[in-house]
Write a protein that holds these residues in place. Structure first.
Motif, mmCIF file in Angstrom:
data_model
loop_
_atom_site.group_PDB
_atom_site.id
_atom_site.type_symbol
_atom_site.label_atom_id
_atom_site.label_comp_id
_atom_site.label_asym_id
_atom_site.label_seq_id
_atom_site.Cartn_x
_atom_site.Cartn_y
_atom_site.Cartn_z
ATOM 1 N N PHE A 41 0.834 -1.202 0.000
ATOM 2 C CA PHE A 41 0.000 0.000 0.000
ATOM 3 C C PHE A 41 0.870 1.253 0.000
ATOM 4 O O PHE A 41 0.571 2.233 -0.681
ATOM 5 C CB PHE A 41 -0.941 -0.024 1.199
ATOM 6 C CG PHE A 41 -2.040 1.010 1.169
ATOM 7 C CD1 PHE A 41 -2.438 1.596 -0.025
ATOM 8 C CD2 PHE A 41 -2.683 1.395 2.337
ATOM 9 C CE1 PHE A 41 -3.459 2.559 -0.051
ATOM 10 C CE2 PHE A 41 -3.705 2.337 2.324
ATOM 11 C CZ PHE A 41 -4.088 2.919 1.124
ATOM 12 N N THR A 42 1.963 1.225 0.741
ATOM 13 C CA THR A 42 2.891 2.356 0.758
ATOM 14 C C THR A 42 3.442 2.620 -0.638
ATOM 15 O O THR A 42 3.476 3.766 -1.103
ATOM 16 C CB THR A 42 4.050 2.090 1.736
ATOM 17 O OG1 THR A 42 3.529 1.923 3.056
ATOM 18 C CG2 THR A 42 5.042 3.244 1.736
ATOM 19 N N ALA A 43 3.874 1.559 -1.304
ATOM 20 C CA ALA A 43 4.423 1.695 -2.660
ATOM 21 C C ALA A 43 3.357 2.227 -3.625
ATOM 22 O O ALA A 43 3.644 3.061 -4.497
ATOM 23 C CB ALA A 43 4.955 0.348 -3.151
ATOM 24 N N PHE A 44 2.129 1.759 -3.457
ATOM 25 C CA PHE A 44 1.030 2.207 -4.307
ATOM 26 C C PHE A 44 0.775 3.698 -4.127
ATOM 27 O O PHE A 44 0.616 4.436 -5.101
ATOM 28 C CB PHE A 44 -0.231 1.404 -3.970
ATOM 29 C CG PHE A 44 -1.467 1.861 -4.707
ATOM 30 C CD1 PHE A 44 -1.680 1.496 -6.020
ATOM 31 C CD2 PHE A 44 -2.407 2.661 -4.079
ATOM 32 C CE1 PHE A 44 -2.813 1.920 -6.712
ATOM 33 C CE2 PHE A 44 -3.549 3.092 -4.752
ATOM 34 C CZ PHE A 44 -3.750 2.718 -6.067
ATOM 35 N N ILE A 45 0.742 4.163 -2.880
ATOM 36 C CA ILE A 45 0.501 5.589 -2.615
ATOM 37 C C ILE A 45 1.622 6.446 -3.210
ATOM 38 O O ILE A 45 1.370 7.508 -3.785
ATOM 39 C CB ILE A 45 0.350 5.850 -1.106
ATOM 40 C CG1 ILE A 45 -0.917 5.182 -0.570
ATOM 41 C CG2 ILE A 45 0.296 7.358 -0.819
ATOM 42 C CD1 ILE A 45 -1.080 5.263 0.932
ATOM 43 N N LYS A 46 2.864 5.986 -3.090
ATOM 44 C CA LYS A 46 3.992 6.722 -3.682
ATOM 45 C C LYS A 46 3.795 6.892 -5.181
ATOM 46 O O LYS A 46 4.023 7.974 -5.741
ATOM 47 C CB LYS A 46 5.304 5.985 -3.399
ATOM 48 C CG LYS A 46 5.798 6.086 -1.976
ATOM 49 C CD LYS A 46 7.106 5.324 -1.800
ATOM 50 C CE LYS A 46 7.616 5.427 -0.367
ATOM 51 N NZ LYS A 46 8.870 4.640 -0.178
ATOM 52 N N THR A 47 3.366 5.818 -5.831
ATOM 53 C CA THR A 47 3.117 5.869 -7.273
ATOM 54 C C THR A 47 1.995 6.838 -7.604
ATOM 55 O O THR A 47 2.076 7.622 -8.564
ATOM 56 C CB THR A 47 2.762 4.468 -7.804
ATOM 57 O OG1 THR A 47 3.836 3.574 -7.523
ATOM 58 C CG2 THR A 47 2.513 4.485 -9.303
ATOM 59 N N GLU A 48 0.926 6.810 -6.804
ATOM 60 C CA GLU A 48 -0.207 7.693 -7.027
ATOM 61 C C GLU A 48 0.183 9.162 -6.846
ATOM 62 O O GLU A 48 -0.211 10.023 -7.633
ATOM 63 C CB GLU A 48 -1.345 7.335 -6.064
ATOM 64 C CG GLU A 48 -2.093 6.086 -6.439
ATOM 65 C CD GLU A 48 -3.006 6.321 -7.634
ATOM 66 O OE1 GLU A 48 -4.027 7.011 -7.490
ATOM 67 O OE2 GLU A 48 -2.681 5.804 -8.719
ATOM 68 N N ILE A 49 0.945 9.456 -5.797
ATOM 69 C CA ILE A 49 1.375 10.836 -5.553
ATOM 70 C C ILE A 49 2.179 11.354 -6.741
ATOM 71 O O ILE A 49 1.954 12.465 -7.238
ATOM 72 C CB ILE A 49 2.192 10.932 -4.252
ATOM 73 C CG1 ILE A 49 1.291 10.707 -3.038
ATOM 74 C CG2 ILE A 49 2.876 12.298 -4.147
ATOM 75 C CD1 ILE A 49 2.046 10.605 -1.720
ATOM 76 N N ALA A 50 3.118 10.539 -7.224
ATOM 77 C CA ALA A 50 3.967 10.952 -8.346
ATOM 78 C C ALA A 50 3.142 11.158 -9.615
ATOM 79 O O ALA A 50 3.338 12.136 -10.356
ATOM 80 C CB ALA A 50 5.060 9.909 -8.582
ATOM 81 N N LYS A 51 2.202 10.242 -9.864
ATOM 82 C CA LYS A 51 1.374 10.347 -11.075
ATOM 83 C C LYS A 51 0.537 11.618 -11.071
ATOM 84 O O LYS A 51 0.548 12.383 -12.035
ATOM 85 C CB LYS A 51 0.460 9.127 -11.189
ATOM 86 C CG LYS A 51 -0.497 9.182 -12.377
ATOM 87 C CD LYS A 51 -1.318 7.912 -12.500
ATOM 88 C CE LYS A 51 -2.393 7.819 -11.459
ATOM 89 N NZ LYS A 51 -3.230 6.603 -11.627
ATOM 90 N N TRP A 52 -0.176 11.854 -9.953
ATOM 91 C CA TRP A 52 -1.071 12.999 -9.914
ATOM 92 C C TRP A 52 -0.319 14.321 -9.785
ATOM 93 O O TRP A 52 -0.794 15.358 -10.255
ATOM 94 C CB TRP A 52 -2.088 12.839 -8.790
ATOM 95 C CG TRP A 52 -3.038 11.709 -9.038
ATOM 96 C CD1 TRP A 52 -3.246 10.612 -8.257
ATOM 97 C CD2 TRP A 52 -3.920 11.553 -10.163
ATOM 98 N NE1 TRP A 52 -4.190 9.783 -8.821
ATOM 99 C CE2 TRP A 52 -4.623 10.336 -9.987
ATOM 100 C CE3 TRP A 52 -4.181 12.318 -11.298
ATOM 101 C CZ2 TRP A 52 -5.561 9.874 -10.909
ATOM 102 C CZ3 TRP A 52 -5.119 11.852 -12.219
ATOM 103 C CH2 TRP A 52 -5.788 10.646 -12.013
ATOM 104 N N ALA A 53 0.872 14.295 -9.180
ATOM 105 C CA ALA A 53 1.682 15.516 -9.100
ATOM 106 C C ALA A 53 2.036 16.006 -10.499
ATOM 107 O O ALA A 53 1.994 17.215 -10.783
ATOM 108 C CB ALA A 53 2.945 15.260 -8.293
ATOM 109 N N LYS A 54 2.374 15.075 -11.372
ATOM 110 C CA LYS A 54 2.709 15.443 -12.754
ATOM 111 C C LYS A 54 1.482 15.985 -13.485
ATOM 112 O O LYS A 54 1.564 16.988 -14.200
ATOM 113 C CB LYS A 54 3.272 14.234 -13.506
ATOM 114 C CG LYS A 54 3.732 14.567 -14.926
ATOM 115 C CD LYS A 54 4.298 13.354 -15.622
ATOM 116 C CE LYS A 54 4.888 13.742 -16.987
ATOM 117 N NZ LYS A 54 3.950 14.466 -17.857
ATOM 118 N N VAL A 55 0.343 15.318 -13.304
ATOM 119 C CA VAL A 55 -0.889 15.780 -13.957
ATOM 120 C C VAL A 55 -1.245 17.179 -13.490
ATOM 121 O O VAL A 55 -1.580 18.064 -14.299
ATOM 122 C CB VAL A 55 -2.059 14.815 -13.666
ATOM 123 C CG1 VAL A 55 -3.371 15.375 -14.207
ATOM 124 C CG2 VAL A 55 -1.790 13.440 -14.275
#
Length: 321
Positions: free
Chosen positions: A298-312
């Motif tokens: 779950f931690t790894a998933f949240i990191k990925t989500e933060i990075a994805k949406w930060a770029k958007v």
């Protein structure tokens, strides 16, 4: 002598943590929901809470603390005592998007939380009004490029997963569509059906009944994989936008500093609950898909989500106070 004592403390810490977890819980647990009652976040928290209470013999109280796009309840959870007795049902908004969307937050999605388990995913669906002369995503892209700035899309609000899912689509397809924010999905749905707006990407449970009734046209679903609730509808990724992946998600978190043994116990219990046939059926009826994960996953998933949406958010130049 000081170094000997320090070494003893380090050796005894895991044993103490384990002993605490074995006795946990000894009093009521509260799950904070940073939104109003009756929404998907609230329902999922109550499903998990009820089963935990039945299993552990302690009340699990769901506390709704809505406001500021989830930031009020999330701040409350972040500042709670890290003893396992305050949890939060986090979302893509509270723990994936808001950290990049809002300039002034007193908490961070990961630094101030201990992820417990991903609970469920809710796919978004791309729908268009029936008068739009497109039957699939490729045709929509071609039509949008032939008519730059002339197509409008709706979302239930600035910074919502629906808003940013369309901004992601625009970025990946180099198209120009005009955003019209609403105060909730009901208005978006009404205006897609009425032809006032052309398209939206929003939570599937709201739109699927109208798709089946023939009142709007579904082009695709937004996750990387097709949804079991609508297996005949292709993904955006397989419809001409490879790599596209977005949707709403929900997961259980504790305040940072909560003993690892308690976090692990909560995670194992959540996985057990999500595996129960009646729970799986209930979550599926919401248009969601039960998931379950380890704290590390779950931690790894949240990191990925933060990075994805930060770029958007950066590419779309979206920022809220």
């Amino acid at each position: 002598m000081k170094y000997v004592l320090n070494a003893m403390v380090l050796l005894l810490a895991p044993l103490t943590s384990s002993a605490v977890a074995q006795g946990y819980p000894t009093k009521p647990i509260r799950i904070i929901v940073a939104y109003t009652p009756a929404g998907t976040t609230d329902i999922l928290a109550r499903i998990i809470g009820q089963k935990m209470s039945e299993s552990w013999g302690q009340p699990v109280i769901v506390e709704n603390r809505a406001g500021a796009a989830g930031n009020i309840g999330t701040e409350l959870a972040a500042k709670a005592t890290p003893d396992g007795y305050t949890l939060i049902m986090g979302t893509a908004g509270t723990h994936g998007i808001n950290v990049s969307l809002y300039r002034k937050l007193s908490w961070h999605s990961l630094k101030d939380f201990a992820p417990v388990s991903l609970v469920a995913m809710v796919p978004n669906i791309m729908v268009v009004n029936n008068s739009l002369p497109v039957k699939n995503v490729r045709e929509l892209i071609a039509y949008a490029k032939a008519n730059p700035g002339k197509l409008s899309y709706g979302s239930p609000g600035n910074g919502s997963t629906a808003h940013l899912s369309m901004e992601l689509f625009k970025n990946m397809t180099a198209t120009n569509l005009v955003h019209i924010p609403y105060k909730g999905s009901a208005g978006v749905l009404a205006d897609v059906m009425g032809g006032q707006i052309a398209v939206t990407i929003d939570n599937m449970p709201v739109y699927l009944p109208q798709v089946k009734a023939g009142k709007i046209r579904a082009l695709a679903v937004s996750p990387a994989k097709r949804s079991s609730a609508a297996a005949d509808i292709p993904t955006i990724a397989e419809s001409g936008v490879p790599g596209y992946d977005s949707g709403a998600w929900f997961g259980l978190l504790a305040p940072a500093g909560t003993p690892k043994a308690i976090v692990d116990k909560l995670s194992a219990e959540t996985a057990r609950i999500l595996g129960l046939p009646d729970v799986s059926k209930r979550i599926s009826e919401l248009g969601a898909e039960p998931v379950g994960s380890t704290p590390a996953q779950f931690t790894a998933f949240i990191k990925t989500e933060i990075a994805k949406w930060a770029k958007v958010i950066k590419d779309a130049n979206v920022e809220l106070q």
